[in-house]
Structures are given as C-alpha cells and as structure tokens.
Motif scaffolding. Structure first.
Motif, PDB file in Angstrom:
ATOM      1  N   LEU A   1      39.931  35.309  48.058  1.00  0.00           N
ATOM      2  CA  LEU A   1      39.415  35.703  47.658  1.00  0.00           C
ATOM      3  C   LEU A   1      38.605  36.391  47.358  1.00  0.00           C
ATOM      4  N   SER A   2      37.162  36.340  46.883  1.00  0.00           N
ATOM      5  CA  SER A   2      35.767  36.755  46.833  1.00  0.00           C
ATOM      6  C   SER A   2      35.506  35.935  47.679  1.00  0.00           C
ATOM      7  N   VAL A   3      34.235  37.284  48.041  1.00  0.00           N
ATOM      8  CA  VAL A   3      32.678  36.634  48.694  1.00  0.00           C
ATOM      9  C   VAL A   3      31.664  37.279  48.936  1.00  0.00           C
TER      10      VAL A   3
ATOM     11  N   SER B   1      45.440  34.029  33.264  1.00  0.00           N
ATOM     12  CA  SER B   1      46.076  34.395  34.702  1.00  0.00           C
ATOM     13  C   SER B   1      46.392  33.370  34.596  1.00  0.00           C
ATOM     14  N   LYS B   2      46.438  31.908  34.814  1.00  0.00           N
ATOM     15  CA  LYS B   2      47.290  30.318  35.765  1.00  0.00           C
ATOM     16  C   LYS B   2      48.270  30.792  33.859  1.00  0.00           C
TER      17      LYS B   2
ATOM     18  N   SER C   1      49.598  43.538  40.437  1.00  0.00           N
ATOM     19  CA  SER C   1      50.575  42.452  39.704  1.00  0.00           C
ATOM     20  C   SER C   1      49.584  41.979  38.592  1.00  0.00           C
ATOM     21  N   LEU C   2      50.106  41.128  37.378  1.00  0.00           N
ATOM     22  CA  LEU C   2      49.488  41.216  36.023  1.00  0.00           C
ATOM     23  C   LEU C   2      48.228  39.681  36.676  1.00  0.00           C
ATOM     24  N   VAL C   3      48.767  39.022  37.385  1.00  0.00           N
ATOM     25  CA  VAL C   3      48.036  38.189  37.930  1.00  0.00           C
ATOM     26  C   VAL C   3      46.893  38.419  38.388  1.00  0.00           C
ATOM     27  N   ARG C   4      47.197  39.286  39.352  1.00  0.00           N
ATOM     28  CA  ARG C   4      46.366  39.425  40.600  1.00  0.00           C
ATOM     29  C   ARG C   4      44.582  40.553  39.471  1.00  0.00           C
ATOM     30  N   ALA C   5      46.040  40.899  39.119  1.00  0.00           N
ATOM     31  CA  ALA C   5      44.871  41.947  38.132  1.00  0.00           C
ATOM     32  C   ALA C   5      43.725  41.607  37.777  1.00  0.00           C
ATOM     33  N   PHE C   6      44.925  40.205  36.756  1.00  0.00           N
ATOM     34  CA  PHE C   6      43.517  39.086  36.162  1.00  0.00           C
ATOM     35  C   PHE C   6      42.627  38.671  36.924  1.00  0.00           C
TER      36      PHE C   6
END
Length: 410
Positions: A40-42, A113-114, A88-93
């Motif tokens: 997801l992030s690094v 998001s959850k 998507s809303l979840v991915r944006a958050f």
C-alpha cells in the motif's frame, strides 16, 4: 541492506505494517507478494534503531491537540479530486491517510475507511467524529450522497473552509500586534517591580523622606512580588484559569459576546465577521441541497457569538412555521445590517437565495479585510498612549521624591 517502513494488505482485507530489510523496493514487493500481500505504501527507514526524528515527535505531539482547519481543507479538496478521477472512496481514504502527517487524523481517516468498506454511508461514518467533522460537514456530505453529487458537495465544503480560514486568519492577525505589545509591556513591568524598584527603595530609605502615596503603592506592589512571588504567580495563574473557565461557560460566553459586540473598534469587525460566516455557511448548505430550517440550525452551531447563534436558532423555529427568513431576522437588526435583510428578501422573491447570500458573504469578507487594516492603524497610537501613560505614572512616582529632596537642599 536498506530498511523500509511499509504497509500492506491481502485479498481478505487483512493489513500489516512494519520495518523490513530488502535490497530495493522491487524486492520488497516480491517478498510481500510471496506472503500473499500487496504493497500500500513504503518509505525508506532512515532512523537508526527505529528512533523517531525531532520532526516526527512534533507531528505526534500535534496529533494530540486535534486536527487543524487547513488539514481538513487539504483532505476535502484532494478527496473531491480523487473521486472525480474515479478512485474508489475506500482507496481514496487510505491514500489520504498515508499522506497526512497528523497521527490522530491518520487514525480517524483509516477508521472511516473501514466503516465505509463495511457498507456504512460516508456521512454516517463521519458522524462518529463530530469534533473533527461537524454538522455542517456531515449534512453537506449526506445531501451529496443522496443526490449522487458527492464530488460537488465536497467542492462546496472546500470553498467554505478556505474562505472561513481566510476570514478567521484576518481577524486573528489584527489582534496579534496589540496582544504582543501588551504582553511585552506586562513582562517589562514585572521586571521593573522585581529588580529596579527594590534598588530605588533602598535609596529612599537612606534619604529618610516622606514618600507620596503613588510611590508607596508601587513600592508596596514590588515588595509583595519579591517576598511572595510564589503566591503572586499562583494567584495570577488561578485568575487566568478562572477567566478562561468563565469565558467557556454559558454565561461567560454570553458576556464575552456582548462585550465584543458593544466594544468600540472591535464591535464592527465582530458583526462583519459573524455576518460573513453566517451568510457563507447558509449559502453553502442551501446550494448543496440542505433544507433551510436544518441549514439555520447548522449555521447556528458553526458560530461562536452567542447573539448570532440565538438569532439563527429562533429564525429556524419561525421559518419552520412558514415565515420568511428575512422577516424572521428583522428583530435582530442590531447585529445584522439592514442591507442583509433587504437582499435576503430579494433573494426569496427571485428564488436565488443561495446566490444572494454568497454575494453578501463576499461583500462582508472584503469589509472585514478593510476593517482589520484600519484597526491596525488606529490601535497603534492608542497603545502608544496607553503604555506611555503607565510609563509616565511610574516615572513621576519614582522621581518625585528625588525632586522633593533637591528642593529641600535649596
């Protein structure tokens, strides 16, 4: 081998994060993929022993005190852009959570998001954090969800917050200069009382002269500060705490609001800034599709001044009974300018209430800017006279006995 701080997620939705050694980011992706996770992030872990930098500690401390208006503005604006581009809303958050430096805000965004991922509406998820996302934010988002125009609602919110931030910044900036000058004058006064006055007291004692009452008052105050400095500090701290408590209480807030409306110089700015905030908030809510009664209730909650709050709350009751907004606010002409009521009436007759309120808000925002500029030029000579008067009183009180001695010698 370099270390990386990472966040990953598998197809079942399980997340994991931590620090891992890898030859490069590509190798890290492959390693996580073999475990069934996607990255997801690094970011590179440049802190030896996983120690936090001073900047990171500051960010953690900042997170304890809440979320600033600028952070919410940045989030809202970027969320609107992401939704427009198809994210998507979840991915944006999740993306916005990884970008924010405020740890508290990051946790809130991931929590929202959850909730959204589990099927809860965005407005409902935001409702779990009313201190971060107030009624104005929740209601605008709710209307956007119901009408299928969430991106547009978020854009309205971002403009609202941007203008609100600019307005409050102008008012605060106008108060910074007098505040700093008065604080410096207070500190210099304390310094003189503790260090200068005792020395002069010794000189007067050696001269054995009768001191004027003003001189005795200054020396008595200095004695109290030097002998009982701990009690004096405690008393001042208690007094400051009491003032803050009273101002935050219901009656104290009402008194504070009354003073700000009636006090010369400040009165005009108070009315203009509260009018601008009221009009822009109502315009934003109405243009987003929020019913007028609910808009008035939300706008009342967004204001800090007691009298503006009460005016909007009572207007909401009257409008719900079928009365026009312009008529409902007529009893409050002492806080709302006649022009506001006249323009509201025109907006109601033409069906362009939201647009008229927006134009009025822009007008008052410009007026606040001009008034704060004038205040800075007016308050400077007043401060000079005030501080000059105190310095003059002190100087005369301490020098007068010396002149008496010189007169006796002649």
């Amino acid at each position: 081998m370099p270390k990386y701080l990472y966040k990953a997620k598998n197809l079942k939705g399980k997340k994991k994060e931590g620090v891992i050694e890898a030859q490069d980011q590509k190798a890290l992706v492959s390693l996580l993929k073999s475990e069934g996770f996607f990255l997801l992030s690094v970011e590179a872990d440049t802190q030896q022993g996983h120690k936090k930098s001073f900047a990171q500690y500051l960010q953690d401390i900042q997170g304890l005190f809440g979320v600033s208006l600028t952070e919410k503005l940045f989030f809202t604006r970027n969320l609107s852009i992401m939704l427009k581009t198809g994210v998507s809303l979840v991915r944006a958050f999740e993306i916005l959570a990884s970008q924010t430096k405020n740890k508290k805000f990051q946790k809130i965004l991931l929590s929202i998001s959850k909730k959204v991922n589990k099927g809860e509406s965005l407005s409902g998820a935001l409702g779990g954090f009313p201190k971060i996302f107030p009624s104005l934010y929740q209601e605008t988002v709710k209307v956007g969800e119901e009408t299928g125009k969430l991106e547009g609602s978020l854009q309205i919110l971002s403009v609202q917050m941007e203008k609100e931030h600019a307005l409050k910044s102008k008012v605060k900036s106008a108060m910074v200069y007098p505040g700093v000058v008065l604080c410096m004058a207070f500190m210099i006064g304390i310094f003189m009382m503790i260090f200068a006055v005792p020395q002069m007291k010794k000189a007067f004692s050696e001269m054995e002269i009768k001191l004027p009452i003003t001189t005795r008052m200054i020396i008595g105050t200095a004695d109290m500060l030097t002998r009982y400095w701990f009690l004096a500090a405690l008393l001042m701290a208690a007094l400051a705490g009491l003032v803050v408590f009273l101002l935050k209480s219901g009656k104290g807030g009402k008194i504070k609001s009354a003073i700000s409306i009636k006090m010369p110089l400040v009165s005009k700015i108070t009315k203009q800034s509260n009018s601008a905030l009221t009009l822009r908030t109502l315009s934003s809510l109405l243009s987003a599709g929020v019913p007028i009664v609910r808009s008035l209730e939300i706008a009342a909650g967004a204001l800090a001044n007691y009298f503006f709050q009460e005016a909007l709350k009572k207007a909401a009751v009257d409008v719900e009974k079928g009365q026009k907004l312009s008529v409902s606010l007529m009893p409050y002409e002492r806080i709302f300018a006649p022009m506001v009521l006249q323009m509201m009436e025109i907006g109601e007759e033409t069906g362009e209430t939201s647009a008229v309120l927006l134009k009025l808000a822009e007008f008052f925002e410009d007026e606040v800017s001009a008034s704060t500029d004038r205040l800075s030029s007016v308050i400077e000579p007043i401060l000079i006279l005030f501080i000059g008067g105190i310095v003059g009183f002190f100087a005369v009180s301490m020098i007068q006995p010396m002149f008496s001695v010189m007169g006796g010698i002649e």
